[in-house]
Design a protein around this motif. Structure first.
Motif, mmCIF file in Angstrom:
data_model
loop_
_atom_site.group_PDB
_atom_site.id
_atom_site.type_symbol
_atom_site.label_atom_id
_atom_site.label_comp_id
_atom_site.label_asym_id
_atom_site.label_seq_id
_atom_site.Cartn_x
_atom_site.Cartn_y
_atom_site.Cartn_z
ATOM 1 N N CYS A 65 -8.607 5.095 -17.011
ATOM 2 C CA CYS A 65 -9.760 5.954 -17.284
ATOM 3 C C CYS A 65 -10.570 6.131 -16.013
ATOM 4 O O CYS A 65 -11.351 7.051 -15.887
ATOM 5 N N VAL A 71 2.061 15.194 -16.903
ATOM 6 C CA VAL A 71 2.437 15.123 -15.491
ATOM 7 C C VAL A 71 3.949 14.956 -15.352
ATOM 8 O O VAL A 71 4.598 14.375 -16.222
ATOM 9 N N PRO A 79 -13.246 -0.766 -19.821
ATOM 10 C CA PRO A 79 -13.087 -0.912 -21.267
ATOM 11 C C PRO A 79 -11.939 -1.852 -21.643
ATOM 12 O O PRO A 79 -11.810 -2.237 -22.790
ATOM 13 N N GLU A 123 0.273 7.606 -8.657
ATOM 14 C CA GLU A 123 0.643 8.202 -9.938
ATOM 15 C C GLU A 123 -0.478 8.001 -10.949
ATOM 16 O O GLU A 123 -1.054 6.916 -11.038
ATOM 17 N N PRO A 145 -0.714 5.347 -16.543
ATOM 18 C CA PRO A 145 -1.019 3.917 -16.640
ATOM 19 C C PRO A 145 0.233 3.082 -16.919
ATOM 20 O O PRO A 145 0.347 2.441 -17.948
ATOM 21 N N ARG A 198 -13.154 16.252 -13.197
ATOM 22 C CA ARG A 198 -11.831 16.807 -12.932
ATOM 23 C C ARG A 198 -11.219 17.516 -14.143
ATOM 24 O O ARG A 198 -10.335 18.345 -14.010
ATOM 25 N N ARG A 242 5.556 12.920 -18.429
ATOM 26 C CA ARG A 242 4.800 11.990 -19.266
ATOM 27 C C ARG A 242 3.518 12.643 -19.736
ATOM 28 O O ARG A 242 3.027 13.566 -19.109
ATOM 29 N N ASN A 285 -0.432 11.463 -20.528
ATOM 30 C CA ASN A 285 -1.371 10.377 -20.274
ATOM 31 C C ASN A 285 -2.729 10.742 -20.862
ATOM 32 O O ASN A 285 -3.098 11.909 -20.882
ATOM 33 N N TRP A 286 -3.466 9.748 -21.292
ATOM 34 C CA TRP A 286 -4.815 9.996 -21.811
ATOM 35 C C TRP A 286 -5.662 10.699 -20.752
ATOM 36 O O TRP A 286 -5.537 10.427 -19.549
ATOM 37 N N VAL A 344 -5.871 1.576 -18.677
ATOM 38 C CA VAL A 344 -5.478 2.882 -19.223
ATOM 39 C C VAL A 344 -5.803 4.011 -18.246
ATOM 40 O O VAL A 344 -5.700 5.180 -18.589
ATOM 41 N N ALA A 403 -11.900 6.318 -23.641
ATOM 42 C CA ALA A 403 -10.774 5.376 -23.629
ATOM 43 C C ALA A 403 -10.800 4.473 -24.856
ATOM 44 O O ALA A 403 -9.756 4.132 -25.404
ATOM 45 N N THR A 406 -14.953 13.447 -17.386
ATOM 46 C CA THR A 406 -14.850 13.443 -15.932
ATOM 47 C C THR A 406 -14.905 14.871 -15.402
ATOM 48 O O THR A 406 -14.494 15.819 -16.078
ATOM 49 N N PRO A 432 -1.336 5.195 -24.141
ATOM 50 C CA PRO A 432 -2.019 5.647 -22.919
ATOM 51 C C PRO A 432 -1.087 6.445 -21.997
ATOM 52 O O PRO A 432 -1.517 7.352 -21.320
ATOM 53 N N THR A 433 0.186 6.089 -21.983
ATOM 54 C CA THR A 433 1.166 6.900 -21.276
ATOM 55 C C THR A 433 2.468 6.855 -22.060
ATOM 56 O O THR A 433 2.808 5.817 -22.626
ATOM 57 N N ASP A 470 -3.193 14.620 -20.634
ATOM 58 C CA ASP A 470 -2.748 15.363 -19.470
ATOM 59 C C ASP A 470 -1.224 15.233 -19.451
ATOM 60 O O ASP A 470 -0.694 14.230 -19.939
ATOM 61 N N GLU A 507 6.645 13.185 -13.039
ATOM 62 C CA GLU A 507 6.734 12.133 -12.022
ATOM 63 C C GLU A 507 8.180 11.962 -11.562
ATOM 64 O O GLU A 507 9.024 11.490 -12.341
ATOM 65 N N PRO A 508 8.451 12.341 -10.329
ATOM 66 C CA PRO A 508 9.788 12.089 -9.808
ATOM 67 C C PRO A 508 10.024 10.583 -9.728
ATOM 68 O O PRO A 508 9.109 9.823 -9.416
ATOM 69 N N GLU A 509 11.233 10.161 -10.068
ATOM 70 C CA GLU A 509 11.561 8.741 -9.911
ATOM 71 C C GLU A 509 12.695 8.591 -8.918
ATOM 72 O O GLU A 509 13.364 7.558 -8.866
#
Lengths: 290, 352
Positions: free
Chosen positions: A183, B257, A243, A209, A212, B279, B269, B271-272, A181, B246, B277, B65-66, B255, B259-261
């Motif tokens: 983390c 973001v 985890p 990137e 996940p 950051r 997207r 994301n968790w 995930v 998590a 952290t 998660p995403t 978060d 993302e170019p593909e």
């Protein structure tokens, strides 16, 4: 234990160090202890449940530990290799830390309160231990310990991997990484992941990137494994922290084997031995250069 | 409350019926590496009912998660945006732990606060939650301390309680009723079967022994004590790894973001993310207002036990104990809550 506690008491009383970082019985499990007063040295323990690599608390990113003042750290042989890594890579000055080495009987995989050391509980890394008495230590405590139990054969799924084809190994890791995930617990607990700004956090450009998904997870795990080549000491903390239960230790082990084969390098607790990632050697293999 | 009876065989039949109707069935089940996760199953035998606590909670069924939020395509100066579907195929969660089901309901509040999260509620609407009385609490469980319990019905549509040869299914919502009605051949009247109160009480007592402190004084103390010596050493052993977030059923920060593909197209997207952290709060200038792990752990405690309750009237914790189990540094939320409860009661323990 008594010897360890008395040494800690002496170091704290004399003012040689401000904190002794060792292990204690936590509320549910054995865990890291930060002892700052001589009266509290009775908390310190050492036995086969002391799994944690406490060298991680010397990582300059642990600012909350740095604030406590000069530390003494209790280290097993494997942990001492990580301290050597931090010294080698100029993250810690040797004179800024007192190392209390312990003679290690091998440790279990998880620091549970009630767990014996046996073939099924012992950490797989202990089977290959070449450093049961740390050389880097300022003090060495404890009785000589018997060799760790022989490690029980790994689950068939993992045992098969060594002889599996590239496509089978690819399928295995795809399945494992699918649970990631991102983390980044693997990075954060690592004693040697000390970059203030990890390449995985950079956004201009975004090398890795952060999502996940298949691309992001593969990019992250490959980057991590390769940046750890010749630096990883095999302490297994990344795998323990994960985890999602991804067996990162297998990747580290594979990379370590390649480093031994290609560069004759094994992780040691001697900071004067250069690691291949930071050293240039005319005898290094060059056949891959076109 | 209405209750029905379903035998173990009929439960297996229910899973087969649901799969035949193309509904996804998710249950605690073993992954290839032997660990238990909430995973899609085909047959009841795959489910690990009342075994180990799944490694991760149920939140990922609703907040993956995403996940893509939109896709874009650029052509010259024109940009074309495509939204993602917010309707989802039906799914049934079978054997949810009551703490995990409750956590999802807790998160409904924030997901419908200043913004109605269509993806979250799209998945919620498509999901029927069938929980199972928890009979495997361990020493880090503390659901009773946060107002839940091994038989908590919050967030569940049906609650299964083991009785002879099967389960008593308590119908808690219209959605639960609809599931029973749609599969009425699989369910029977309870007959003489009654709630296994002795078992429930036994489990409740087992959990309560782990942590028995009142939450209201903790919330009040947190509100008044953002600065307190407690915080100065609260997370010295924390590596800031974020594993706690998590696996947490209620941590929900994300978060976003882009993302170019390819050169002309890409995906936005979410994301968790986690406040554990460095950051998470670092400013573009490099300044970090939450400088250090002690401040970050304080944030975790504050959000769960003061900020969320103050805003939504509910604790942002279901007492599942995963964070205490998973922490590689031995950080222990039960210990922290115990210490805060003591401070709230005017007792300051000496720290070494």
């Amino acid at each position: 234990m008594r010897e360890l506690q008395e040494l800690a008491r002496k170091l704290l009383t004399e003012g040689t160090v401000k904190v002794v970082i060792g292990w204690e019985e936590g509320p549910h499990n054995v865990r890291p202890a930060f002892v700052t007063s001589p009266e509290a040295v009775g908390r310190l323990i050492f036995d086969h449940r002391c799994v944690h690599n406490l060298a991680t608390y010397l990582n300059p990113r642990r600012s909350q530990v740095k604030k406590l003042g000069k530390p003494a750290v209790v280290v097993k042989g494997c942990d001492a290799k990580a301290v050597a890594g931090l010294i080698r890579e100029t993250q810690v000055a040797r004179e800024d830390v007192v190392l209390i080495g312990v003679r290690c009987p091998g440790v279990v995989q998880r620091p549970e309160r009630h767990v014996d050391l046996s073939a099924t509980t012992v950490s797989p890394r202990c089977a290959e231990c070449d450093n049961r008495e740390p050389h880097l230590a300022d003090h060495l405590v404890g009785e000589a310990a018997p060799a760790p139990p022989t490690v029980a054969a790994p689950p068939e799924r993992l045992a098969r991997l060594a002889s599996a084809s590239a496509s089978e190994r690819w399928a295995f890791w795809q399945e494992e990484f699918a649970r990631c995930v991102r983390c980044h617990a693997c990075r954060e607990v690592c004693p040697l992941c000390f970059c203030e700004r990890c390449v995985a956090d950079k956004t201009q450009p975004q090398w890795v990137e952060s999502s996940p998904h298949g691309r992001g997870n593969l990019a992250w795990h490959v980057t991590r494994a390769i940046h750890q080549a010749g630096r990883c000491v095999g302490c297994g903390e990344c795998q323990r922290a994960c985890p999602a239960g991804i067996p990162l230790g297998l990747l580290n082990k594979k990379v370590a084997e390649i480093m031994a084969q290609r560069f004759g390098y094994r992780a040691v607790d001697d900071p004067s031995v250069p690691a291949p990632i930071g050293a240039f050697n005319l005898n290094d293999s060059q056949e891959f250069i076109l | 409350m209405r209750a029905a009876y379903i035998s173990a065989d009929s439960l297996a039949g229910l899973v087969a019926d649901l799969r035949a109707s193309a509904a996804r069935v998710v249950a605690p089940a073993r992954a290839a590496d032997g660990g238990v996760d909430y995973r899609p199953i085909e047959r009841l035998e795959e489910a690990e009912l009342n075994g180990a606590v799944p490694r991760r909670s149920l939140k990922e069924l609703f907040l993956p998660p995403t996940e893509p939020l939109l896709t874009w395509k650029q052509s010259g100066s024109a940009v074309e945006l495509s939204e993602v579907p917010v309707e989802f195929p039906p799914q049934v969660v079978l054997g949810a732990r009551p703490c995990d089901a409750a956590a999802v309901a807790t998160l409904d509040r924030v997901m419908d606060w200043d913004y109605h999260d269509e993806l979250w509620f799209g998945r919620r609407a498509a999901t029927t939650m069938v929980s199972l009385l928890c009979t495997t609490p361990d020493e880090t469980c503390f659901c009773t301390a946060v107002g839940l319990g091994p038989d908590a019905g919050k967030g569940s549509d049906l609650l299964l309680l083991p009785v002879d040869g099967g389960f008593l299914a308590e119908v808690l919502t219209d959605k639960g009723e609809a599931l029973v009605a749609a599969h009425k051949d699989r369910f029977a009247e309870p007959g003489g079967r009654v709630r296994p109160e002795a078992l429930v009480e036994d489990m409740r007592a087992k959990v309560a022994a782990n942590l028995a402190v009142p939450m209201a004084p903790i919330t009040a103390w947190l509100e008044a004590n953002f600065k307190d010596p407690l915080w100065e050493g609260i997370a010295v052993r924390c590596n800031g790894c974020g594993a706690c977030a998590a696996i947490c059923p209620t941590c929900h920060c994300f978060d976003i973001v882009d993302e170019p593909e390819g050169v002309t197209h890409g995906v936005r997207r979410r994301n968790w993310d986690t406040c554990q952290t460095a950051r998470f709060t670092v400013h573009a200038s490099g300044h970090n207002p939450r400088d250090g792990q002690n401040a970050r752990f304080r944030q975790r405690v504050m959000h769960k036990f003061f900020i969320y309750p103050a805003k939504f009237g509910e604790l942002l914790c279901s007492g599942c104990g995963r964070c205490a189990r998973a922490c590689p540094g031995g950080q222990d939320i039960l210990e922290t809550l115990g210490r805060i409860a003591a401070l709230a009661a005017g007792k300051r323990e000496a720290t070494a």
